[in-house]
Scaffold this active site. Structure first.
Site, PDB file in Angstrom:
ATOM      1  N   HIS A   1       0.840  -1.205   0.000  1.00  0.00           N
ATOM      2  CA  HIS A   1       0.000   0.000   0.000  1.00  0.00           C
ATOM      3  C   HIS A   1       0.873   1.251   0.000  1.00  0.00           C
ATOM      4  O   HIS A   1       1.938   1.280   0.589  1.00  0.00           O
ATOM      5  CB  HIS A   1      -1.042  -0.006   1.122  1.00  0.00           C
TER       6      HIS A   1
ATOM      7  N   ASP B   1       3.570  -5.445   3.510  1.00  0.00           N
ATOM      8  CA  ASP B   1       3.270  -4.253   4.306  1.00  0.00           C
ATOM      9  C   ASP B   1       4.261  -4.198   5.466  1.00  0.00           C
ATOM     10  O   ASP B   1       4.142  -4.985   6.410  1.00  0.00           O
ATOM     11  CB  ASP B   1       1.826  -4.317   4.818  1.00  0.00           C
TER      12      ASP B   1
ATOM     13  N   ASP C   1       5.940   2.010   6.787  1.00  0.00           N
ATOM     14  CA  ASP C   1       4.508   1.720   6.603  1.00  0.00           C
ATOM     15  C   ASP C   1       3.895   2.689   5.617  1.00  0.00           C
ATOM     16  O   ASP C   1       3.475   3.771   5.995  1.00  0.00           O
ATOM     17  CB  ASP C   1       3.798   1.788   7.957  1.00  0.00           C
TER      18      ASP C   1
ATOM     19  N   HIS D   1       3.017   5.260  11.879  1.00  0.00           N
ATOM     20  CA  HIS D   1       1.895   6.196  12.071  1.00  0.00           C
ATOM     21  C   HIS D   1       2.317   7.456  12.849  1.00  0.00           C
ATOM     22  O   HIS D   1       1.465   8.160  13.383  1.00  0.00           O
ATOM     23  CB  HIS D   1       0.697   5.519  12.772  1.00  0.00           C
TER      24      HIS D   1
ATOM     25  N   GLU E   1      -5.140   2.188   2.425  1.00  0.00           N
ATOM     26  CA  GLU E   1      -5.127   1.043   3.359  1.00  0.00           C
ATOM     27  C   GLU E   1      -5.423   1.533   4.763  1.00  0.00           C
ATOM     28  O   GLU E   1      -6.175   0.925   5.525  1.00  0.00           O
ATOM     29  CB  GLU E   1      -3.766   0.333   3.308  1.00  0.00           C
ATOM     30  N   GLU E   2      -4.834   2.692   5.105  1.00  0.00           N
ATOM     31  CA  GLU E   2      -4.987   3.223   6.462  1.00  0.00           C
ATOM     32  C   GLU E   2      -6.398   3.753   6.709  1.00  0.00           C
ATOM     33  O   GLU E   2      -6.769   4.008   7.838  1.00  0.00           O
ATOM     34  CB  GLU E   2      -3.957   4.337   6.728  1.00  0.00           C
TER      35      GLU E   2
END
Ligand SMILES: *[C@@H]1O[C@H](CO)[C@@H](O)[C@H](O)[C@H]1NC(C)=O
Ligand SMILES: *[C@@H]1O[C@H](CO)[C@@H](O)[C@H](O)[C@H]1NC(C)=O
Ligand SMILES: [Zn+2]
Length: 388
Positions: free
Chosen positions: A198, A279, A217, A357, A251-252
């Protein structure tokens, strides 16, 4: 009695003051550094249907969804894809190979993989403020990634019919990307093998405008499969059954991009033979010796067994089983649609990158050598599953 009234009055005054203050703060956010505030604020009224397990679904505001991200709770936003998996027609079961059989083709390709382009691409990819799917930065990073895939294709001498790349649009701005090697065997024209990652990133505190380099990520998976794609193109790869590389948007946001594509393929009746998600491929954990993390929950067990064999044959690292829960990444969308999917991650889930994140998910925490092992897996996955 007078004393009581006085206290009640004081509380009322304070409440009004605090409420006023809150409005002022929101106004100042709106005016100073968040041009999208108005938009996200009005969308708060529009609830989304969210799953955090296969047996439940709950309507949530955008703020509640952000709360899930902050609490590291994985979820699927099924608002627009409630029928995913209901139209799936059972295809003839394809057995995965007992053992890898195309060493002569795979080995020279693997020997051409290099960390050089991965590093260069990831430096640029992490320089966008974030790659949030609803931000303008996310749209820009997606366009940049598309241009890189197009450049690889343009530098080859494939005809458009045999190697193609397209943007897959969504109802939000950031597009998914699909590159395709057309299979040479007409009997398998409805079949496809998918290698995926992603492209979006998120800052869990300020999703639409916070800094989210997303190096691991999932910038790592993005460049891992881009490098695999590059050597396959350079090596004149010509599969019997079609092979696609997917870079998903959102994706998030709850596996939105992959659900849109899986649902589209399900509606078209495409027979997806196998899907591999990459991922987070760049962080080497500290708890255990360096290894591939092989996700064993919510995946296809037979395909997962086959990727263990690929790792044994073609990579330099051992494999360690791990679990990562419901809706953990985009393989879950394909699995929900009914297709066999698998997921390889940088190590055991509990030993994975703690900086994701946040604004600190940066290149310094990553190993390109580690990522390269995952490129080997992607190359061998594409070759070994598309010739049989
Ligand atoms: C592309 O070039 C290679 C040599 O570099 C050649 O082997 C191959 O046949 C060419 N492919 C096409 C489709 O022209
Ligand atoms: C490896 O890369 C070189 C160019 O860097 C290319 O000429 C060669 O054909 C590639 N080999 C394979 C098997 O793709
Ligand atoms: Zn991710």
């Amino acid at each position: 009695m007078i004393k009581f009234l006085f206290i009640a009055l004081l509380i009322t005054v304070l409440t009004v003051l605090v409420a006023g203050l809150r409005i002022t703060i929101q106004d100042s956010i709106d005016l100073t550094f968040n041009p999208e505030f108005q938009l996200s604020n009005s969308q708060n009224e529009e609830k989304r249907l969210i799953q955090t397990s296969s047996s439940t679904a709950e309507w949530m505001t955008e703020e509640q969804v952000f709360g899930l991200i902050r609490n590291k709770i994985k979820f699927m936003d099924i608002t627009d894809y409630r029928s995913l998996g209901t139209k799936y027609k059972a295809f003839k079961k394809h057995e995965f190979p007992v053992t890898p059989a195309f060493q002569d083709e795979v080995m020279p390709l693997i020997n051409n993989l290099t960390t050089k382009y991965m590093r260069k691409n990831l430096e640029k990819f992490t320089s966008f403020r974030n790659r949030y799917y609803k931000s303008k930065y996310g749209a820009e990073s997606s366009q940049w990634l598309y241009d890189q895939v197009v450049t690889i294709v343009k530098n080859s001498n494939y005809s458009d019919a045999i190697l193609s790349v397209k943007q897959f649009p969504h109802r939000w701005e950031q597009k998914s990307i699909i590159a395709r090697f057309q299979g040479s065997d007409d009997d398998k024209s409805n079949e496809v093998v998918i290698v995926a990652a992603h492209q979006d990133s998120v800052n869990m505190w300020m999703p639409s405008f916070g800094r989210a380099p997303g190096a691991d990520d999932d910038g790592s998976g993005t460049v891992t499969i881009l490098e695999a794609f590059r050597v396959l193109v350079e090596g004149q790869f010509r599969p019997k059954r079609s092979v696609e590389f997917h870079w998903y948007s959102a994706e998030e946001g709850g596996l939105l991009g992959s659900q849109a594509i899986a649902s589209h393929y399900e509606n078209l009746g495409v027979d997806v033979i196998a899907m591999l998600q990459n991922d987070m491929t760049g962080y080497v954990g500290k708890k255990y010796p360096e290894a591939f993390g092989i996700v064993v929950d919510f995946v296809d067990p037979d395909l997962t067994e086959f990727i263990r064999k690929l790792i044994k044959s073609y990579a330099q690292l051992p494999a360690r089983n791990t679990k990562c829960g419901y809706a953990c990444s985009d393989h879950a969308s394909w699995r929900k649609a009914g297709y066999p999917s698998a997921f390889a991650i940088e190590g055991a889930f509990e030993d994975s990158n703690p900086y994701i994140h946040t604004s600190n998910d940066v290149l310094d925490h990553l190993s390109f050598e580690h990522m390269l092992e995952f490129s080997k897996l992607s190359v061998s996955f594409a070759v070994e599953l598309s010739h049989i």
